[in-house]
Motif scaffolding. Sequence first.
Motif, PDB file in Angstrom:
ATOM      1  N   TYR A   1     -15.296   6.737  -6.161  1.00 29.29           N
ATOM      2  CA  TYR A   1     -14.077   6.978  -5.385  1.00 29.29           C
ATOM      3  C   TYR A   1     -12.925   7.419  -6.283  1.00 29.29           C
ATOM      4  CZ  TYR A   1     -16.274   4.873  -1.275  1.00 29.29           C
ATOM      5  OH  TYR A   1     -17.096   4.598  -0.213  1.00 29.29           O
TER       6      TYR A   1
ATOM      7  N   GLN B   1     -10.858  10.786  -5.977  1.00 33.12           N
ATOM      8  CA  GLN B   1      -9.405  10.729  -5.923  1.00 33.12           C
ATOM      9  C   GLN B   1      -8.794  11.718  -6.919  1.00 33.12           C
ATOM     10  OE1 GLN B   1      -7.818   6.982  -7.243  1.00 33.12           O
ATOM     11  NE2 GLN B   1      -5.757   7.779  -7.397  1.00 33.12           N
TER      12      GLN B   1
ATOM     13  N   LEU C   1      -8.921   6.984   0.172  1.00 31.70           N
ATOM     14  CA  LEU C   1      -9.620   6.622  -1.059  1.00 31.70           C
ATOM     15  C   LEU C   1      -8.875   5.520  -1.808  1.00 31.70           C
ATOM     16  CD1 LEU C   1     -10.783  10.121  -2.319  1.00 31.70           C
ATOM     17  CD2 LEU C   1     -12.254   8.246  -1.575  1.00 31.70           C
TER      18      LEU C   1
END
Length: 68
Positions: free
Chosen positions: A15, A19, A47
């Motif tokens: 994640y 991001q 996120l």
Amino acid sequence: MNNLIDRLEQEKVEYVVKQAAIEDALEENPEISSRQRMLLNIQLHSLLELITVLEARITDLREINNYK
């Protein structure tokens, strides 16, 4: 328990990479339409929320694991 913590840590890393990619896209592409920019910002916010939840869960699991 350690296996679960490791999997959650790996998921968090994935994640964070996503991001960073979204942040880079927003910075490097000023020609992105306002609609695309809005959608990317929504994804970015989601996120960040996921990362925060994962960090909290990982912390909880580590604390539980230390008490055993």
